[in-house]
Design a protein around this motif. Structure first.
Motif, PDB file in Angstrom:
ATOM      1  N   PHE A  86       0.839  -1.199   0.000  1.00 32.23           N
ATOM      2  CA  PHE A  86       0.000   0.000   0.000  1.00 32.23           C
ATOM      3  C   PHE A  86       0.876   1.253   0.000  1.00 32.23           C
ATOM      4  CE2 PHE A  86      -2.293   3.272   2.445  1.00 32.23           C
ATOM      5  CZ  PHE A  86      -3.475   3.348   1.736  1.00 32.23           C
ATOM      6  N   THR A  87       1.867   1.275   0.895  1.00 36.59           N
ATOM      7  CA  THR A  87       2.771   2.424   0.991  1.00 36.59           C
ATOM      8  C   THR A  87       3.607   2.564  -0.266  1.00 36.59           C
ATOM      9  OG1 THR A  87       2.875   2.127   3.395  1.00 36.59           O
ATOM     10  CG2 THR A  87       4.600   3.462   2.370  1.00 36.59           C
ATOM     11  N   ARG A  88       4.061   1.442  -0.819  1.00 37.12           N
ATOM     12  CA  ARG A  88       4.921   1.487  -1.993  1.00 37.12           C
ATOM     13  C   ARG A  88       4.189   2.070  -3.205  1.00 37.12           C
ATOM     14  NH1 ARG A  88       6.467  -3.238  -1.639  1.00 37.12           N
ATOM     15  NH2 ARG A  88       5.011  -4.265  -3.058  1.00 37.12           N
ATOM     16  N   GLU A  89       2.918   1.732  -3.375  1.00 35.39           N
ATOM     17  CA  GLU A  89       2.167   2.245  -4.516  1.00 35.39           C
ATOM     18  C   GLU A  89       2.099   3.772  -4.480  1.00 35.39           C
ATOM     19  OE1 GLU A  89       0.463   0.571  -7.213  1.00 35.39           O
ATOM     20  OE2 GLU A  89       1.982  -0.844  -6.532  1.00 35.39           O
ATOM     21  N   ILE A  90       1.957   4.335  -3.290  1.00 38.73           N
ATOM     22  CA  ILE A  90       1.869   5.791  -3.180  1.00 38.73           C
ATOM     23  C   ILE A  90       3.256   6.422  -3.260  1.00 38.73           C
ATOM     24  CG2 ILE A  90       1.059   7.694  -1.724  1.00 38.73           C
ATOM     25  CD1 ILE A  90      -0.991   5.782  -0.545  1.00 38.73           C
ATOM     26  N   ASP A  91       4.244   5.800  -2.629  1.00 38.24           N
ATOM     27  CA  ASP A  91       5.605   6.325  -2.698  1.00 38.24           C
ATOM     28  C   ASP A  91       6.135   6.356  -4.127  1.00 38.24           C
ATOM     29  OD1 ASP A  91       5.842   6.822  -0.006  1.00 38.24           O
ATOM     30  OD2 ASP A  91       6.798   4.902   0.466  1.00 38.24           O
ATOM     31  N   MET A  92       5.783   5.343  -4.907  1.00 35.83           N
ATOM     32  CA  MET A  92       6.262   5.267  -6.284  1.00 35.83           C
ATOM     33  C   MET A  92       5.497   6.172  -7.234  1.00 35.83           C
ATOM     34  SD  MET A  92       8.754   2.966  -6.421  1.00 35.83           S
ATOM     35  CE  MET A  92       8.759   2.227  -8.039  1.00 35.83           C
ATOM     36  N   GLY A  93       4.420   6.793  -6.743  1.00 34.43           N
ATOM     37  CA  GLY A  93       3.637   7.684  -7.572  1.00 34.43           C
ATOM     38  C   GLY A  93       2.633   6.979  -8.468  1.00 34.43           C
ATOM     39  N   ARG A  94       2.489   5.658  -8.297  1.00 40.03           N
ATOM     40  CA  ARG A  94       1.514   4.933  -9.125  1.00 40.03           C
ATOM     41  C   ARG A  94       0.089   5.183  -8.667  1.00 40.03           C
ATOM     42  NH1 ARG A  94       5.710   0.653  -9.271  1.00 40.03           N
ATOM     43  NH2 ARG A  94       4.858  -0.216  -7.353  1.00 40.03           N
ATOM     44  N   ALA A  95      -0.084   5.621  -7.437  1.00 37.23           N
ATOM     45  CA  ALA A  95      -1.405   5.973  -6.905  1.00 37.23           C
ATOM     46  C   ALA A  95      -1.283   7.297  -6.166  1.00 37.23           C
ATOM     47  CB  ALA A  95      -1.923   4.887  -5.969  1.00 37.23           C
ATOM     48  N   GLN A  96      -2.274   8.152  -6.346  1.00 30.33           N
ATOM     49  CA  GLN A  96      -2.307   9.427  -5.636  1.00 30.33           C
ATOM     50  C   GLN A  96      -3.240   9.389  -4.435  1.00 30.33           C
ATOM     51  OE1 GLN A  96      -2.690  11.795  -9.620  1.00 30.33           O
ATOM     52  NE2 GLN A  96      -1.875  13.209  -8.110  1.00 30.33           N
ATOM     53  N   VAL A  97      -4.064   8.358  -4.381  1.00 30.29           N
ATOM     54  CA  VAL A  97      -5.007   8.197  -3.272  1.00 30.29           C
ATOM     55  C   VAL A  97      -4.981   6.736  -2.842  1.00 30.29           C
ATOM     56  CG1 VAL A  97      -7.401   8.419  -2.502  1.00 30.29           C
ATOM     57  CG2 VAL A  97      -6.475  10.047  -4.160  1.00 30.29           C
ATOM     58  N   GLY A  98      -4.985   6.503  -1.532  1.00 31.46           N
ATOM     59  CA  GLY A  98      -5.060   5.157  -0.991  1.00 31.46           C
ATOM     60  C   GLY A  98      -6.181   5.046   0.020  1.00 31.46           C
ATOM     61  N   VAL A  99      -6.940   3.953  -0.042  1.00 39.73           N
ATOM     62  CA  VAL A  99      -8.049   3.713   0.889  1.00 39.73           C
ATOM     63  C   VAL A  99      -7.755   2.425   1.649  1.00 39.73           C
ATOM     64  CG1 VAL A  99     -10.548   3.493   1.154  1.00 39.73           C
ATOM     65  CG2 VAL A  99      -9.608   4.804  -0.765  1.00 39.73           C
ATOM     66  N   TRP A 100      -7.880   2.494   2.982  1.00 40.55           N
ATOM     67  CA  TRP A 100      -7.505   1.369   3.850  1.00 40.55           C
ATOM     68  C   TRP A 100      -8.662   1.051   4.778  1.00 40.55           C
ATOM     69  CZ3 TRP A 100      -2.167   1.194   6.777  1.00 40.55           C
ATOM     70  CH2 TRP A 100      -2.032  -0.050   7.410  1.00 40.55           C
ATOM     71  N   PHE A 101      -9.155  -0.198   4.693  1.00 42.88           N
ATOM     72  CA  PHE A 101     -10.217  -0.668   5.580  1.00 42.88           C
ATOM     73  C   PHE A 101      -9.625  -1.682   6.558  1.00 42.88           C
ATOM     74  CE2 PHE A 101     -12.286   0.420   1.569  1.00 42.88           C
ATOM     75  CZ  PHE A 101     -13.277   1.294   2.009  1.00 42.88           C
ATOM     76  N   PRO A 102      -9.779  -1.484   7.867  1.00 37.68           N
ATOM     77  CA  PRO A 102      -9.276  -2.459   8.842  1.00 37.68           C
ATOM     78  C   PRO A 102     -10.137  -3.723   8.844  1.00 37.68           C
ATOM     79  CG  PRO A 102     -10.432  -0.691   9.957  1.00 37.68           C
ATOM     80  CD  PRO A 102     -10.356  -0.283   8.509  1.00 37.68           C
ATOM     81  N   PRO A 103      -9.677  -4.800   9.472  1.00 41.19           N
ATOM     82  CA  PRO A 103     -10.426  -6.064   9.435  1.00 41.19           C
ATOM     83  C   PRO A 103     -11.816  -5.978  10.065  1.00 41.19           C
ATOM     84  CG  PRO A 103      -8.163  -6.425  10.162  1.00 41.19           C
ATOM     85  CD  PRO A 103      -8.359  -4.953  10.138  1.00 41.19           C
TER      86      PRO A 103
END
Length: 375
Positions: A86-103
Motif C-alpha cells: 500500500f505504501t509502496r504504490e503511493i511512494d512510487m507515484g503509481r497511486a495518488q489516493v489510498g483507501v484502507w479498511f481495517p479487518p
C-alpha cells in the motif's frame, strides 16, 4: 505627406507578410494560449489513480469504494494485500489516493458501532489533494447518512452515532503548503528558460557576426562546436540549481526529503535536452530576434502543459499526450518525487528514459541542421 505615409505603411505590411515567424508569433501564440487556457486548464481534477488495501473484504467496504468510483474523481488502479505494498504504490507515484479498511470495518457497521477507515492522499499538489480529500469526505458522509437512516429504521440507532469515522492522512505535504509544490516546480521552469534562451542565441550570434563560417572552415566539427557552447551553460545551470534550492530552503522552508546527489545527477538528464532545444532553434534561426521569438513560442506551451501549475490529469486526452513529449513534464515528476516524497530512482526511471530519448532526438536534429547549413 499622406502618400509618403501610405507608402511606408504598405512597405511594413509587405515586410510583415514575408516574415512568417513574426506572423506566427502574433497570431499562433495568442491562439495557442486561448486553446490551452480554454481546454487544458482545469483545476477540477478527476480520475485520480487509487489503491485499495481492504482487510475487511466485505460488501460494506466494496460499497464505499464503489461510491468513490461513482464520483469519477477516483480510478481504482490496484488492490494490495499488505501495508508495505500500500505504501509502496503511493511512494512510487503509481497511486495518488489510498483507501484502507481495517479487518473489523464491516463488523462494527453491522453491530451499530462506528467503523474506521483511512484515506491517504499524496498532498504534493495541494490543489489536487484538497479536491480528493473533500470528495472522499463527502462520500463518507453520504454513506454514513444512509447507514444511519437504515439503523433508525431498524430501531438500532437510539443515539445518532456516526457509522463511519474517516481518517484522512495527507502525505508528503501534510500542511498542504503551496510553496512545497510550486517552488520545486519553479526551479525546473527557470532551468528550462535559462537553457533554451541562452542556447538559442549561441549559434545565431556567430551567424550575425560572420564568424560561424570562419569557425566551420577550421578542423572543428559541429559536435565539437556544440560541446564548446553548452559546457559553460551546464555549469551555469548547476550554479543556478544550487542557488534556487538554497533560497527555497532558507526563504520558503521547502524541505528536501530525498538525496541531493541524486537530484543533481538527474538534473543533467533534463539540462542536456533543453540545451538541445535551444541549439536546434539557434541553428534554424537567421537572426537573434528570430531565435528569441522561436524560444518564446517553444517555452510558453512547456510551462502551461507540463503540470507546473495545472494538473495534467485534468486536461483532455490530446493535451495529456502532448504533455508527454515535453521534457519539463518529466523533470517536474522527478524533482517533486525526490524533494517531496524522498523517492529513489526506482520511482522515476521511466521519466529518465524518456528524457534520454528526447535528448538523442533533438541533438540529432540539431546536428543535421548544422551540417546542412555548413555544407
Amino acid at each position: 505627406m499622406w502618400n509618403r505615409i501610405k507608402a511606408l505603411v504598405w512597405k511594413e505590411f509587405l515586410q510583415l507578410r514575408r516574415d512568417r515567424l513574426t506572423i506566427g508569433f502574433v497570431l499562433v501564440m495568442p491562439l495557442a494560449q486561448i486553446l490551452i487556457f480554454g481546454f487544458a486548464v482545469n483545476t477540477d481534477v478527476k480520475h485520480l489513480p487509487c489503491v485499495v488495501y481492504d482487510e475487511s473484504r466485505s460488501q460494506e467496504s466494496r460499497d464505499f469504494v464503489d461510491g468513490l468510483a461513482a464520483t469519477q474523481y477516483f480510478d481504482l488502479k490496484s488492490r494490495v494485500d499488505s501495508e508495505a505494498a500500500f505504501t509502496r504504490e503511493i511512494d512510487m507515484g503509481r497511486a495518488q489516493v489510498g483507501v484502507w479498511f481495517p479487518p473489523d470495518y464491516a463488523r462494527k457497521l453491522r453491530s451499530g458501532g462506528t467503523a474506521e477507515a483511512m484515506v491517504v492522499v499524496d498532498a504534493s499538489n495541494p490543489t489536487t489533494a484538497s479536491n480528493a480529500i473533500a470528495t472522499a469526505v463527502g462520500v463518507s458522509q453520504m454513506r454514513g447518512t444512509t447507514l444511519l437512516f437504515q439503523r433508525m429504521g431498524y430501531g438500532q440507532a437510539t443515539q445518532p452515532i456516526p457509522p463511519i469515522d474517516l481518517r484522512v492522512r495527507p502525505w508528503y505535504n501534510p500542511n498542504l503548503r503551496s510553496p512545497n509544490f510550486i517552488v520545486p516546480g519553479l526551479v525546473g521552469v527557470i532551468l528550462a528558460m535559462t537553457c533554451v534562451i541562452y542556447a538559442s542565441g549561441s549559434i545565431v550570434k556567430e551567424k550575425e557576426r560572420g564568424t560561424l563560417d570562419q569557425v566551420m572552415v577550421t578542423p572543428v566539427r559541429p559536435f565539437e562546436l556544440f560541446l564548446g557552447k553548452i559546457i559553460p551553460v551546464i555549469g551555469v545551470a548547476y550554479l543556478q540549481l544550487t542557488v534556487l534550492f538554497g533560497a527555497a530552503r532558507l526563504l520558503f522552508a521547502v524541505p528536501i526529503a530525498g538525496s541531493v546527489p541524486l537530484l543533481y545527477a538527474t538534473a543533467l538528464f533534463f539540462i542536456v535536452p533543453m540545451l538541445g532545444v535551444g541549439i536546434l532553434l539557434s541553428t534554424a534561426a537567421d537572426t537573434q530576434a528570430q531565435s528569441t521569438q522561436m524560444a518564446i513560442l517553444t517555452f510558453l506551451p512547456m510551462v502551461f502543459l507540463s503540470g507546473y501549475i495545472f494538473p495534467i490529469e485534468g486536461m483532455p486526452l490530446f493535451f495529456q499526450g502532448l504533455a508527454q513529449i515535453i521534457p519539463l513534464t518529466h523533470f517536474l515528476i522527478i524533482v517533486r518525487a525526490i524533494v517531496l516524497r524522498g523517492a529513489g530512482m526506482e520511482a522515476f526511471w521511466p521519466q529518465l528514459i524518456k528524457l534520454t530519448v528526447f535528448g538523442m532526438v533533438v541533438w540529432s536534429m540539431a546536428l543535421r541542421v548544422m551540417k546542412r547549413a555548413s555544407a
